[in-house]
Design a protein around this motif. Structure first.
Motif, PDB file in Angstrom:
ATOM      1  N   VAL A 113      -2.374  -2.862 -10.275  1.00  0.00           N
ATOM      2  CA  VAL A 113      -2.167  -2.654 -11.599  1.00  0.00           C
ATOM      3  C   VAL A 113      -1.409  -1.462 -11.468  1.00  0.00           C
ATOM      4  O   VAL A 113      -1.475  -0.104 -10.921  1.00  0.00           O
ATOM      5  N   LEU A 114       0.015  -2.134 -11.978  1.00  0.00           N
ATOM      6  CA  LEU A 114       1.103  -0.721 -11.802  1.00  0.00           C
ATOM      7  C   LEU A 114       0.609   0.514 -12.708  1.00  0.00           C
ATOM      8  O   LEU A 114       0.354  -0.153 -14.113  1.00  0.00           O
ATOM      9  N   PRO A 115       0.503   1.767 -12.641  1.00  0.00           N
ATOM     10  CA  PRO A 115      -0.171   2.465 -13.688  1.00  0.00           C
ATOM     11  C   PRO A 115       1.620   2.696 -14.702  1.00  0.00           C
ATOM     12  O   PRO A 115       2.996   2.782 -14.232  1.00  0.00           O
TER      13      PRO A 115
ATOM     14  N   ASP B 156       0.759  -1.619   0.028  1.00  0.00           N
ATOM     15  CA  ASP B 156      -0.074   0.182   0.205  1.00  0.00           C
ATOM     16  C   ASP B 156       1.416   1.259  -0.600  1.00  0.00           C
ATOM     17  O   ASP B 156       2.063   0.849   0.994  1.00  0.00           O
ATOM     18  N   GLY B 157       0.630   2.052  -1.446  1.00  0.00           N
ATOM     19  CA  GLY B 157       1.663   2.676  -1.509  1.00  0.00           C
ATOM     20  C   GLY B 157       1.176   4.294  -2.407  1.00  0.00           C
ATOM     21  O   GLY B 157       0.271   4.437  -2.693  1.00  0.00           O
ATOM     22  N   TYR B 158       2.381   4.665  -2.436  1.00  0.00           N
ATOM     23  CA  TYR B 158       2.456   5.516  -3.804  1.00  0.00           C
ATOM     24  C   TYR B 158       3.463   4.821  -5.130  1.00  0.00           C
ATOM     25  O   TYR B 158       4.062   5.089  -4.950  1.00  0.00           O
ATOM     26  N   ALA B 159       3.095   4.584  -6.736  1.00  0.00           N
ATOM     27  CA  ALA B 159       3.736   4.481  -7.633  1.00  0.00           C
ATOM     28  C   ALA B 159       4.126   6.108  -8.140  1.00  0.00           C
ATOM     29  O   ALA B 159       3.169   6.861  -8.277  1.00  0.00           O
ATOM     30  N   VAL B 160       5.461   5.677  -8.411  1.00  0.00           N
ATOM     31  CA  VAL B 160       6.629   6.825  -9.017  1.00  0.00           C
ATOM     32  C   VAL B 160       7.121   6.795  -9.728  1.00  0.00           C
ATOM     33  O   VAL B 160       7.002   4.840 -10.875  1.00  0.00           O
TER      34      VAL B 160
END
Ligand code: AMP
Ligand code: MG
Length: 401
Positions: free
Chosen positions: A101-103, A52-56
């Motif tokens: 899904v990773l964007p 759980d976090g932020y895709a960067v």
């Protein structure tokens, strides 16, 4: 008299595989795969987040530090099962969850514990490596790879793997259906009053329980008194609905032993009778077309041993199993075992924490120690096994210690 090896070889040689059938996955545990099963899809199915976090974009955070935090704009919120069709561009990020899904554009995920959130501005105080916290498509299982082979047992974990790769139905061998016919005019159903000269019947529940452990389907038929007509009628009924019939009792040489005669009278063919083993010498194998009779001696201990060493491997072979033998563990004998006879003696014993204890007196009518026994020890004819010697325990029950 046949040796146990020849009897087993003859018996297994006559066993054909039961047909394959497609069954819903939930009905398959305990069955054996009839064909190889491949994964039709990659697992993971898509690149996704492990946190759980932020895709960067890891490039954006190269210079991030506690003194010089980097602020990225959150442009999307991607829950598990959702798809974000846009792209994460320079200095942007997306809220993301485990399994989402990773964007496009993102190549790493930063844990939510490591950021400070200010509205749609997210602050990062350390760099992140490319692919950190990312699970890559196909890194676990590649589409097309084999997940189970014919002869593998459908275990809980293989069933889960088949489900995870999308198999709703699976091709397995049919479970052997086995009728249990116990003969003996002295036998009474447990729970009923016991008249003089009678005993409680205990073989059918023994064998039915062992059959269920190998996922066969037992059909327990009514008790059969010792006469030819009743035995013929019982076999006719048993073979009409089952691929295999296991009888107990009535296989010796007394004039009240009707199993062999009844089986032949109903059209069966006796393949062999008598095996050089103790207990269990008068074991009978017969065929009726593609169906089989395993005639076990009536003494519960003899029935147990002949079932485990002859009937069990035959049924497992028909069910499509690769591994037909009882599981084995090595153990140290705590007492000496002597066999002065001409037949292999299977001694019932208890394997516990690497030691093997003989389970009480070994006459074939003695059942008092069966409750604590869990294995058989093979003592060859005219031989002895010394106390302290390492021997194989053939387990019918896995020890809890
Ligand atoms: P048989 O094999 O019929 O000669 O039986 C051998 C011994 O096992 C006799 O003492 C029988 O009374 C006993 N016996 C036979 N069948 C059973 C059974 N189904 N349950 C318990 N004891 C049995
Ligand atoms: Mg009898």
């Amino acid at each position: 008299m046949l040796s146990l090896e020849s009897a087993r070889e003859k018996l297994l040689g006559s066993i054909k595989l039961l047909p394959a059938e497609r069954v819903p996955l939930a009905a398959a545990p305990g069955c054996f795969f009839a064909e190889p099963i491949a994964a039709p899809i990659d697992l993971p199915r898509f690149d996704n987040s492990a946190m759980d976090g932020y895709a960067v974009r890891s490039d954006d955070l190269k210079e991030a530090s506690a003194d010089a935090s980097v602020s990225l704009k959150q442009i999307a919120h991607i829950g598990a099962g959702e798809v974000f069709r846009g792209t994460i561009s320079k200095l942007e990020c997306a809220r993301i969850f485990t399994g989402s899904v990773l964007p496009h554009g993102a190549d790493a995920v930063v844990m939510q514990e490591d950021v400070t959130v200010k509205g749609d501005r997210i602050q990062f105080t350390e760099p992140v490596k490319p692919l950190e916290n990312v699970r890559l498509r196909g890194e676990d299982i590649r589409a097309g790879s084999i997940i189970a082979n014919p002869g593998d047992e459908m275990t809980a974990t293989l069933a889960s793997l088949a489900a995870a790769t999308g198999h709703g139905e699976i091709s397995v061998r049919t479970r052997p259906r086995v009728a249990l016919v116990s003969t003996g005019s002295e036998l009474v159903e447990p729970g009923q009053p016991l008249a003089e000269g009678k005993i409680y019947e205990s073989d059918r529940i023994l064998i039915a329980s062992l059959l269920r452990e190998i996922h066969c389907e037992p059909a327990i038929l009514p008790l059969v008194p010792d006469n030819l007509d009743s035995t013929i009628a019982a076999f006719q009924q048993a073979f009409a609905q089952n691929d295999f019939v296991i009888s107990t009792g009535g296989v010796s040489v007394g004039e009240l032993d009707f199993v062999k005669a009844a089986f032949e009278r109903m059209g069966g063919k006796l393949e062999f009778w008598k095996v050089a083993m103790r207990p269990g010498k008068p074991f009978v194998h017969g065929t009726f077309g593609d169906k089989h009779l395993f005639g076990l001696p009536g003494n519960p201990v003899s029935a147990l041993v002949t079932f485990l060493l002859l009937a069990r491997p035959a049924l497992l072979k028909a069910a499509g199993a690769r591994d037909l033998d009882l599981p084995c563990l090595e153990g140290e004998l705590v007492e000496r075992l002597v066999n002065r006879g001409e037949r292999r003696h299977f001694v019932r014993a208890r394997w516990s924490r690497g030691k093997i204890h003989v389970a009480g007196p070994q006459s074939s009518h003695m059942i008092g120690s069966l409750g604590s026994a869990n294995c058989l020890i093979d003592v060859p004819p005219q031989s002895q096994l010394e106390s302290g010697q390492l021997v194989a325990a053939h387990l019918w029950q896995l020890p809890s210690d």
